[in-house]
Each structure stands twice: as C-alpha cells, then as structure tokens.
Design a protein around this motif. Structure first.
Motif, PDB file in Angstrom:
ATOM      1  N   ASN A   1       1.056  -1.340  -0.200  1.00 46.39           N
ATOM      2  CA  ASN A   1       0.406  -0.238   0.242  1.00 46.39           C
ATOM      3  C   ASN A   1       0.562   1.415   0.124  1.00 46.39           C
ATOM      4  O   ASN A   1       1.865   1.336   0.020  1.00 46.39           O
ATOM      5  N   LEU A   2      -0.298   2.290  -0.154  1.00 47.89           N
ATOM      6  CA  LEU A   2       1.019   3.828  -0.387  1.00 47.89           C
ATOM      7  C   LEU A   2       1.745   3.922   1.153  1.00 47.89           C
ATOM      8  O   LEU A   2       3.177   4.025   0.741  1.00 47.89           O
ATOM      9  N   ASP A   3       1.665   3.126   2.591  1.00 46.72           N
ATOM     10  CA  ASP A   3       2.156   3.708   3.057  1.00 46.72           C
ATOM     11  C   ASP A   3       3.432   2.637   3.387  1.00 46.72           C
ATOM     12  O   ASP A   3       4.722   3.573   4.381  1.00 46.72           O
TER      13      ASP A   3
ATOM     14  N   ARG B   1      -2.324   3.332  -3.890  1.00 43.87           N
ATOM     15  CA  ARG B   1      -2.572   4.392  -3.170  1.00 43.87           C
ATOM     16  C   ARG B   1      -3.345   4.579  -2.594  1.00 43.87           C
ATOM     17  O   ARG B   1      -3.813   5.404  -2.101  1.00 43.87           O
ATOM     18  N   PHE B   2      -3.033   3.377  -2.045  1.00 39.55           N
ATOM     19  CA  PHE B   2      -4.130   3.117  -1.061  1.00 39.55           C
ATOM     20  C   PHE B   2      -3.574   3.812   0.376  1.00 39.55           C
ATOM     21  O   PHE B   2      -2.605   3.460   0.402  1.00 39.55           O
ATOM     22  N   TYR B   3      -3.947   4.510   1.505  1.00 45.16           N
ATOM     23  CA  TYR B   3      -3.182   4.210   2.605  1.00 45.16           C
ATOM     24  C   TYR B   3      -3.906   3.205   3.586  1.00 45.16           C
ATOM     25  O   TYR B   3      -4.770   2.480   3.414  1.00 45.16           O
ATOM     26  N   GLU B   4      -2.659   2.419   4.578  1.00 46.82           N
ATOM     27  CA  GLU B   4      -3.028   1.338   5.243  1.00 46.82           C
ATOM     28  C   GLU B   4      -4.541   1.195   5.909  1.00 46.82           C
ATOM     29  O   GLU B   4      -4.951   0.537   5.989  1.00 46.82           O
TER      30      GLU B   4
ATOM     31  N   TYR C   1      10.311   4.822   9.385  1.00 46.91           N
ATOM     32  CA  TYR C   1      10.261   5.919   8.418  1.00 46.91           C
ATOM     33  C   TYR C   1       8.206   5.642   8.166  1.00 46.91           C
ATOM     34  O   TYR C   1       8.043   7.235   7.913  1.00 46.91           O
ATOM     35  N   LYS C   2       7.350   4.467   9.051  1.00 47.11           N
ATOM     36  CA  LYS C   2       6.222   4.871   8.823  1.00 47.11           C
ATOM     37  C   LYS C   2       5.666   5.809   9.729  1.00 47.11           C
ATOM     38  O   LYS C   2       4.494   6.581   9.300  1.00 47.11           O
TER      39      LYS C   2
ATOM     40  N   ASN D   1       3.304   8.736   9.286  1.00 46.83           N
ATOM     41  CA  ASN D   1       2.155   9.469   9.937  1.00 46.83           C
ATOM     42  C   ASN D   1       2.184  10.750  10.086  1.00 46.83           C
ATOM     43  O   ASN D   1       1.490  10.970  10.726  1.00 46.83           O
ATOM     44  N   GLU D   2       3.064  10.807  11.139  1.00 48.64           N
ATOM     45  CA  GLU D   2       3.535  12.252  12.603  1.00 48.64           C
ATOM     46  C   GLU D   2       2.972  13.757  11.469  1.00 48.64           C
ATOM     47  O   GLU D   2       2.166  14.712  11.439  1.00 48.64           O
ATOM     48  N   MET D   3       3.852  13.237  10.643  1.00 44.59           N
ATOM     49  CA  MET D   3       3.681  14.628   9.233  1.00 44.59           C
ATOM     50  C   MET D   3       2.197  14.373   8.587  1.00 44.59           C
ATOM     51  O   MET D   3       1.683  15.400   8.441  1.00 44.59           O
TER      52      MET D   3
END
Ligand code: AMP
Ligand code: FES
Ligand code: ZN
Ligand code: ZN
Length: 336
Positions: free
Chosen positions: A183-185, A226-229, A259-260, A264-266
């Motif tokens: 997925n995108l993540d 292109r999908f988020y987790e 890194y994930k 996600n924080e950003m």
C-alpha cells in the motif's frame, strides 16, 4: 469544569448514512456501501492508468494472510479479473507481541478461510501453496540461523526467497502478472529509506509497475499503491475479511516501521503529504529522467541454475545461499 464538545457523527458524502471512514487527505467521508464502491472504482482506475493488466491476462496474487493482500484478492475478484492466489509458508513461529503464536500457520489458515468462504458461495478459487521447508530443505528462521549463525534477522533471506518463489510460480504456471498488496504507507516508507541511503539502483526501479526483465517472467504490479494502510484495514473489516493482525516477530524495530511512523506524524499536520512524497517522486523521475543512467547500466544476467535474473555474473544469490544452507544442514544432520 471543561465541557466536552460533541461533534455530530460524520455523514457519508453520497447518502444520509453514518460514515465508516473519514479520509482527510481526500476530504471524503463515506458509509460502508459507498466506501467499498469507491475502493473498487479507484483500484480499477489505477489498474488502467498505470497499465497494470487487462481482464484477458492471468494474475497471480501473492497473499500473506494480512489485510492488504487479502483485500487485493477480494477487490480483483469483485472487479472480474482472473486472479489466483499464492501463499508461501515461511515456517515463522511467534509474533511481535508474544512467541506462542504459529505466525505462518495462522497466516495460512486465514488465506484458506478466504478460499473456503468463496467455495461455500459456489466459487472455486485456485490457491498455490509453497512450503519453504518442504521445498528447499529448511524453514526461513532455521535457514537464517544456519547461514548467518543468528547474527542477523532472517528478513533479507526471507525477502530473497519470497521474490524467487513468486517469480518461479508465476513462470511455471504461465501467469502474465504478479500482484502484491503493497500500500502507499509501504511504498512511501521504502522510498524514504532509499532516499536516506541514496540507494540509486533501488530509486531507479521502485514503482507500481515493473516490466519483466526476462522472457517468461511476469510483470510485477502493486494495485493498492495509492491506498493508505488504514483504508485497507477499513476495507477488510467492512467486507468481513478475517486476517492476521499480528506482525512477523522479526518486523518489530525494523527501520521501515520507524519511517512509517515518521510519515504518519507528518500526515497529521498535512493530510496528503505521504501521497505527494511518493507521487511527486514518480513524476520527477519520469519528467526529468532521474536515475536513468542507473537504470540503463543495471546489467541483469541469467542464473544458470534457476534461470532467473541476477546482477551477479554466475549463479544467483538465491541459488548460492540455499546451496550453502543445504551443505551446512547435511554436515550437522544426525545421520552423519
Ligand atoms: P511484506 O513484504 O511482508 O510487507 O509483504 C508485501 C507483500 O508481499 C504482501 O502484501 C503480499 O502480497 C506479499 N507477501 C508477503 N508475505 C507473503 C507470503 N508469505 N506468501 C505470499 N505472499 C506474501
Ligand atoms: Fe519474512 Fe518477517 S516476514 S522475516
Ligand atoms: Zn453512503
Ligand atoms: Zn538461481
């Protein structure tokens, strides 16, 4: 005394139903019916836009028992693609939180449950199963122990073996395409890692579609890139797909996981940054020919033992490593 603010439940953009998901990066909240419809439409769009495959082609979906790959198989079947499954039994025991779980056995069971569910609905799915220990002589953790004496995690041997097995099964059974559930993540975290290392050879090749380098090999695609987790987790839940929640015991502490978390924080402050980071990389690479030299100079040879592509001059890493593992296993077998 502070008073709690009560927000009314979010409504679906298309109907009056309560939303099951709010996707801030798309400014889109949807109910379960419209969410499933949206996921299907988007996947269809990306398959077409990135020229992944057509309905005439046979797709092999690598299913791990996790949410993404089972969701992918479900979506492709719902969209009417010719999609079969491949499960690779790695022989991993334990999970990130406790060591009593038969991680690989449970994962396999979730894949089998998916197949059984479809059989009960009158649809027979094809699932290929490769057990690493039975086929190659040792499970991944045992093989890793033998080959590097437990100094390193088994992840690189695991990745090397999975890639080889996926290519082999796709080739042996004449599949046009090999699809994975990244997925995108996943993709953004790998890109982050490759950028931190300026790993030019990887930056040159990372993408949602990888054309086959050798005749007979399948094209590799990532239709969920292109999908988020969290979207895939929501999809699996809404569709009632049971999957393994636990992570591989060797995944905890992996840099990709870190890194994930960072991405996600950003994402909290700037919804959509994860997607932009990844898509703009793909655009910049294409528009400005970035890393083109690295791609052109990458020499792929053919392994004389297995026939798969390799950057080495002779026998590929997979064949060399497993030959070494079996030599060492033979030396320490009780029969000697
Ligand atoms: P991972 O490398 O574990 O992040 O998994 C990425 C993708 O590889 C998954 O979405 C699956 O498509 C595929 N995959 C991982 N593990 C297996 C497995 N044991 N059997 C088949 N496919 C797998
Ligand atoms: Fe391969 Fe964890 S899944 S080492
Ligand atoms: Zn709705
Ligand atoms: Zn080989």
């Amino acid at each position: 005394m502070t008073r709690k603010r009560h927000h009314p439940p979010l409504k679906c953009r298309h109907c009056a139903q309560k939303a099951v998901i709010n996707m801030r990066q798309h400014k889109l909240a949807l109910c379960s019916t419209h969410f499933v419809e949206w996921v299907h439409k988007q996947t269809e769009r990306f398959i077409g836009k990135y020229k992944m495959f057509t309905r005439d082609e046979r797709v092999l979906v690598a299913v791990s028992g996790g949410k993404d790959s089972l969701a992918l198989w479900d979506i492709l079947l719902a969209l009417g693609y010719q999609a079969d499954g491949l499960y690779i039994g790695l022989g991993i025991v334990g999970c990130a939180d406790y060591d009593h779980l038969d991680y690989s056995g449970e994962s396999h069971q979730f894949v089998q449950d998916f197949v059984d569910y479809h059989a009960a609905q009158g649809r027979d799915l094809t699932l290929h199963v490769v057990d690493v220990a039975e086929t190659y002589g040792a499970s991944i953790p045992v093989a890793a122990q033998v080959t590097n004496r437990g100094r390193e995690k088994p992840c690189s041997l695991c990745g090397l073996s999975k890639r080889h097995i996926m290519n082999r099964v796709a080739r042996d059974h004449g599949y046009d395409v090999l699809a994975t559930g990244h997925n995108l993540d996943d993709e953004a975290a790998v890109l982050f890692g490759n950028t931190m290392q300026w790993a030019v050879e990887y930056l040159a090749r990372q993408g949602p579609v990888l054309p086959p380098s050798h005749p007979g090999l399948a094209r590799k695609v990532k239709p969920l890139f292109r999908f988020y987790e969290r979207e895939m987790a929501a999809y699996a839940i809404v569709r009632g797909i049971a999957y393994i929640y636990e992570e591989c015991p060797y995944a905890s502490g992996a840099t990709t996981t870190r890194y994930k978390e960072l991405l996600n924080e950003m994402e909290i402050g700037s919804p959509g940054v994860k997607t932009q980071f990844y898509l703009r990389f793909l655009q910049a690479r294409e528009n400005y020919g970035l890393f083109a030299t690295a791609r052109e100079t990458l020499m792929l040879n053919t392994c004389p033992t297995c026939g798969q592509p390799t950057t080495l001059d002779g026998v590929c890493s997979f064949c060399q490593t497993w030959a070494r593992i079996n030599t060492r296993l033979a030396k320490c077998s009780p029969a000697d």
